[in-house]
Write an enzyme that holds these catalytic residues in place. Structure first.
Site, PDB file in Angstrom:
ATOM      1  N   ILE A 190      30.139  43.146 115.316  1.00  0.00           N
ATOM      2  CA  ILE A 190      30.501  42.199 116.365  1.00  0.00           C
ATOM      3  C   ILE A 190      29.213  41.952 117.142  1.00  0.00           C
ATOM      4  CG2 ILE A 190      31.301  44.087 117.876  1.00  0.00           C
ATOM      5  CD1 ILE A 190      33.212  42.085 119.184  1.00  0.00           C
ATOM      6  N   SER A 191      28.845  40.698 117.324  1.00  0.00           N
ATOM      7  CA  SER A 191      27.558  40.357 117.942  1.00  0.00           C
ATOM      8  C   SER A 191      27.487  40.819 119.392  1.00  0.00           C
ATOM      9  CB  SER A 191      27.332  38.845 117.892  1.00  0.00           C
ATOM     10  OG  SER A 191      27.168  38.396 116.574  1.00  0.00           O
TER      11      SER A 191
END
Length: 225
Positions: A60-61
């Site tokens: 997840i960025s």
């Protein structure tokens, strides 16, 4: 601390890059609970402005990366436009997009992430996102999109994504350069683009603007790594 902490950090990074963050994006990042898109092991750290592992070897960025890709200079988000996302992951980025665009179509190649993202989006009541299974580097549609965002690092810009871009649209993709990957803004106008694959039919027909250097997981698929 919570969400305010990573928004403050993300805004600071964008401002240092001279990038303007729309209020609609800041509002969306306040409203979307990031922890709902993370695996249990890391949920307590959701307020940190860092990437975290999810299923399938993906991440997840970091919030600042999500925010940077939605700045006016790079993507110019508008509530009356439709967006195509390549690389759904946990669905977090799609959830943010759902708040600032009319409709989101997001494509993910890994089965476990397709189901993970659908479940996450449904759990917070997002209804304007379609999660599709497929290879984003080869997928085709009968329509074109106002905005296309790629959330993985690419060896070059796949022709199929330029094909899917509306004549007045923007494609934003982390593309390979001499030092790693940079965010590249692609528009359909005569110009120079050093990020096309060899023999691309779009040579001379698109203009590419190089943005900040970034780090992403590799884009996999027919026209990926």
């Amino acid at each position: 601390m919570g969400t305010v902490a990573f928004i403050r950090s993300a805004l600071s990074i964008c401002r240092r890059q001279n990038l303007t963050v729309p209020e609609s994006v800041i509002k969306a990042m306040r409203e979307i609970p990031r922890e709902r898109f993370m695996i249990n092991k890391y949920r307590e750290a959701a307020w940190k402005d860092e990437p975290f592992p999810i299923h399938g070897g993906q991440t997840i960025s970091a919030p600042h990366m999500v925010m940077m890709m939605l700045t006016r200079e790079l993507f110019d988000p508008r509530p009356d436009l439709d967006v195509l996302e390549i690389g759904t992951g946990s669905g977090y980025n799609a959830a943010i997009l759902s708040k600032v665009f009319r409709h989101v179509t997001t494509v993910e190649r890994k089965d476990e992430l397709v189901e993970f993202a659908r479940k996450n989006l449904q759990s917070i009541g997002v209804s304007n996102v379609d999660v599709l299974k497929g290879d984003g580097t080869a997928i085709t549609f009968s329509r074109k999109y106002d905005r296309i965002m790629v959330t993985a690092g690419a060896p070059y810009i796949p022709d199929n994504l330029i094909e899917l871009l509306d004549s007045k649209g923007i494609l934003l993709i982390p593309a390979k350069d001499l030092y790693g990957h940079s965010l590249v803004k692609v528009v359909k106008e005569r110009g120079t683009c050093n990020y096309l694959k060899e023999g691309s039919k779009f040579k001379g027909k698109v203009n590419c603007i190089t943005g900040p250097a970034v780090k992403f997981v590799p884009l996999l698929g027919e026209d990926g790594y």
